[in-house]
Design a protein around this motif. Sequence first.
Motif, PDB file in Angstrom:
ATOM      1  N   ASN A  94       0.832  -1.208   0.000  1.00 50.10           N
ATOM      2  CA  ASN A  94       0.000   0.000   0.000  1.00 50.10           C
ATOM      3  C   ASN A  94       0.866   1.258   0.000  1.00 50.10           C
ATOM      4  OD1 ASN A  94      -2.329  -1.523  -0.007  1.00 50.10           O
ATOM      5  ND2 ASN A  94      -2.607  -1.431   2.216  1.00 50.10           N
ATOM      6  N   HIS A  95       1.934   1.242   0.806  1.00 42.67           N
ATOM      7  CA  HIS A  95       2.843   2.389   0.863  1.00 42.67           C
ATOM      8  C   HIS A  95       3.503   2.625  -0.496  1.00 42.67           C
ATOM      9  CE1 HIS A  95       5.741   5.221   2.461  1.00 42.67           C
ATOM     10  NE2 HIS A  95       6.720   4.490   1.946  1.00 42.67           N
ATOM     11  N   LEU A  96       3.961   1.509  -1.113  1.00 49.12           N
ATOM     12  CA  LEU A  96       4.594   1.642  -2.437  1.00 49.12           C
ATOM     13  C   LEU A  96       3.594   2.119  -3.486  1.00 49.12           C
ATOM     14  CD1 LEU A  96       6.894  -1.523  -2.495  1.00 49.12           C
ATOM     15  CD2 LEU A  96       7.605   0.873  -2.268  1.00 49.12           C
ATOM     16  N   ALA A  97       2.347   1.640  -3.384  1.00 39.29           N
ATOM     17  CA  ALA A  97       1.326   2.071  -4.345  1.00 39.29           C
ATOM     18  C   ALA A  97       1.069   3.576  -4.201  1.00 39.29           C
ATOM     19  CB  ALA A  97       0.039   1.278  -4.133  1.00 39.29           C
ATOM     20  N   GLU A  98       0.996   4.050  -2.957  1.00 39.33           N
ATOM     21  CA  GLU A  98       0.799   5.483  -2.731  1.00 39.33           C
ATOM     22  C   GLU A  98       1.975   6.273  -3.268  1.00 39.33           C
ATOM     23  OE1 GLU A  98       0.129   6.042   1.462  1.00 39.33           O
ATOM     24  OE2 GLU A  98      -1.741   4.903   1.424  1.00 39.33           O
ATOM     25  N   ALA A  99       3.209   5.773  -3.040  1.00 39.81           N
ATOM     26  CA  ALA A  99       4.405   6.452  -3.541  1.00 39.81           C
ATOM     27  C   ALA A  99       4.386   6.494  -5.059  1.00 39.81           C
ATOM     28  CB  ALA A  99       5.668   5.757  -3.026  1.00 39.81           C
ATOM     29  N   CYS A 100       3.976   5.395  -5.698  1.00 35.63           N
ATOM     30  CA  CYS A 100       3.897   5.350  -7.163  1.00 35.63           C
ATOM     31  C   CYS A 100       2.862   6.359  -7.678  1.00 35.63           C
ATOM     32  CB  CYS A 100       3.541   3.952  -7.648  1.00 35.63           C
ATOM     33  SG  CYS A 100       4.911   2.799  -7.566  1.00 35.63           S
ATOM     34  N   GLU A 101       1.727   6.409  -7.000  1.00 36.88           N
ATOM     35  CA  GLU A 101       0.690   7.369  -7.400  1.00 36.88           C
ATOM     36  C   GLU A 101       1.205   8.798  -7.280  1.00 36.88           C
ATOM     37  OE1 GLU A 101      -2.820   6.602  -5.072  1.00 36.88           O
ATOM     38  OE2 GLU A 101      -3.091   4.609  -5.943  1.00 36.88           O
ATOM     39  N   GLN A 102       1.946   9.059  -6.192  1.00 38.55           N
ATOM     40  CA  GLN A 102       2.496  10.401  -5.996  1.00 38.55           C
ATOM     41  C   GLN A 102       3.516  10.722  -7.075  1.00 38.55           C
ATOM     42  OE1 GLN A 102       1.487  12.727  -3.702  1.00 38.55           O
ATOM     43  NE2 GLN A 102       2.784  14.074  -4.913  1.00 38.55           N
ATOM     44  N   LEU A 103       4.382   9.721  -7.391  1.00 40.90           N
ATOM     45  CA  LEU A 103       5.370   9.939  -8.450  1.00 40.90           C
ATOM     46  C   LEU A 103       4.687  10.178  -9.792  1.00 40.90           C
ATOM     47  CD1 LEU A 103       8.123   7.295  -7.600  1.00 40.90           C
ATOM     48  CD2 LEU A 103       8.355   9.786  -7.519  1.00 40.90           C
ATOM     49  N   GLN A 104       3.631   9.405 -10.060  1.00 44.46           N
ATOM     50  CA  GLN A 104       2.908   9.587 -11.324  1.00 44.46           C
ATOM     51  C   GLN A 104       2.278  10.974 -11.365  1.00 44.46           C
ATOM     52  OE1 GLN A 104       2.910   7.312 -13.929  1.00 44.46           O
ATOM     53  NE2 GLN A 104       2.091   9.084 -15.007  1.00 44.46           N
ATOM     54  N   ALA A 105       1.735  11.411 -10.224  1.00 38.12           N
ATOM     55  CA  ALA A 105       1.143  12.753 -10.173  1.00 38.12           C
ATOM     56  C   ALA A 105       2.218  13.801 -10.411  1.00 38.12           C
ATOM     57  CB  ALA A 105       0.458  12.967  -8.820  1.00 38.12           C
ATOM     58  N   ASP A 106       3.408  13.602  -9.799  1.00 36.52           N
ATOM     59  CA  ASP A 106       4.518  14.546 -10.012  1.00 36.52           C
ATOM     60  C   ASP A 106       4.942  14.568 -11.476  1.00 36.52           C
ATOM     61  OD1 ASP A 106       4.463  15.105  -7.324  1.00 36.52           O
ATOM     62  OD2 ASP A 106       6.270  13.949  -6.822  1.00 36.52           O
ATOM     63  N   VAL A 107       5.029  13.378 -12.102  1.00 33.04           N
ATOM     64  CA  VAL A 107       5.404  13.302 -13.522  1.00 33.04           C
ATOM     65  C   VAL A 107       4.362  14.011 -14.376  1.00 33.04           C
ATOM     66  CG1 VAL A 107       5.659  11.697 -15.478  1.00 33.04           C
ATOM     67  CG2 VAL A 107       6.812  11.222 -13.310  1.00 33.04           C
ATOM     68  N   ASP A 108       3.091  13.742 -14.102  1.00 36.40           N
ATOM     69  CA  ASP A 108       2.018  14.398 -14.876  1.00 36.40           C
ATOM     70  C   ASP A 108       2.082  15.910 -14.709  1.00 36.40           C
ATOM     71  OD1 ASP A 108       1.178  11.906 -15.684  1.00 36.40           O
ATOM     72  OD2 ASP A 108      -0.507  11.784 -14.273  1.00 36.40           O
ATOM     73  N   LYS A 109       2.348  16.360 -13.466  1.00 36.58           N
ATOM     74  CA  LYS A 109       2.430  17.803 -13.200  1.00 36.58           C
ATOM     75  C   LYS A 109       3.586  18.423 -13.965  1.00 36.58           C
ATOM     76  CE  LYS A 109       2.853  21.066  -9.394  1.00 36.58           C
ATOM     77  NZ  LYS A 109       3.101  21.227  -7.976  1.00 36.58           N
ATOM     78  N   ARG A 110       4.750  17.747 -13.976  1.00 36.00           N
ATOM     79  CA  ARG A 110       5.906  18.290 -14.709  1.00 36.00           C
ATOM     80  C   ARG A 110       5.656  18.324 -16.206  1.00 36.00           C
ATOM     81  NH1 ARG A 110      10.537  15.490 -11.203  1.00 36.00           N
ATOM     82  NH2 ARG A 110      10.476  16.953  -9.472  1.00 36.00           N
ATOM     83  N   LYS A 111       5.002  17.270 -16.704  1.00 37.60           N
ATOM     84  CA  LYS A 111       4.681  17.263 -18.144  1.00 37.60           C
ATOM     85  C   LYS A 111       3.765  18.430 -18.479  1.00 37.60           C
ATOM     86  CE  LYS A 111       5.189  12.353 -19.236  1.00 37.60           C
ATOM     87  NZ  LYS A 111       4.488  11.153 -19.632  1.00 37.60           N
ATOM     88  N   GLN A 112       2.828  18.654 -17.592  1.00 37.88           N
ATOM     89  CA  GLN A 112       1.893  19.753 -17.818  1.00 37.88           C
ATOM     90  C   GLN A 112       2.630  21.096 -17.751  1.00 37.88           C
ATOM     91  OE1 GLN A 112      -1.351  19.897 -15.066  1.00 37.88           O
ATOM     92  NE2 GLN A 112      -2.683  20.950 -16.533  1.00 37.88           N
ATOM     93  N   GLU A 113       3.571  21.195 -16.798  1.00 34.86           N
ATOM     94  CA  GLU A 113       4.350  22.437 -16.688  1.00 34.86           C
ATOM     95  C   GLU A 113       5.215  22.626 -17.913  1.00 34.86           C
ATOM     96  OE1 GLU A 113       6.525  21.992 -13.031  1.00 34.86           O
ATOM     97  OE2 GLU A 113       4.806  22.588 -11.782  1.00 34.86           O
ATOM     98  N   GLU A 114       5.846  21.550 -18.417  1.00 32.45           N
ATOM     99  CA  GLU A 114       6.671  21.636 -19.618  1.00 32.45           C
ATOM    100  C   GLU A 114       5.832  22.044 -20.830  1.00 32.45           C
ATOM    101  OE1 GLU A 114       8.750  17.968 -20.204  1.00 32.45           O
ATOM    102  OE2 GLU A 114       9.975  18.222 -18.406  1.00 32.45           O
TER     103      GLU A 114
END
Length: 120
Positions: A94-114
């Motif tokens: 569960n912890h790893l899944a949450e971390a993955c979701e957070q990383l995916q959100a960060d990646v999506d946010k950076r892509k959007q910023e780019e």
Amino acid sequence: EAVVRGRKLHEANLRVESLQVQVGQAEAREAQLRADAGNTEKKVHDQTQRIMTMDEALAKSEQTCKQLEGQLIEAKQQIERYAGRMKEQEAERNHLAEACEQLQADVDKRKQEEKQLEDD
């Protein structure tokens, strides 16, 4: 008088023979009772042996029962330890899944910023 004595002697001899027959019968009864007593002693001995054998089997069964109870307790403890490890692994997943979701959100946010920077 000799006739009377002869008759008394004859009667005495008959009584002796009768008593001898009775003694023989008593001896035969005694022999039968001794044989019966011997048979009874053997039966008692055999029964005692059976009881001792049953007692030994019971003791072995009780010992086996105690061993199995010990094995059951150990198996329950192993199951509890395994269940604890499974809960720990589930929490880690569960912890790893949450971390993955957070990383995916960060990646999506950076892509959007780019993309935003490119659009500007």
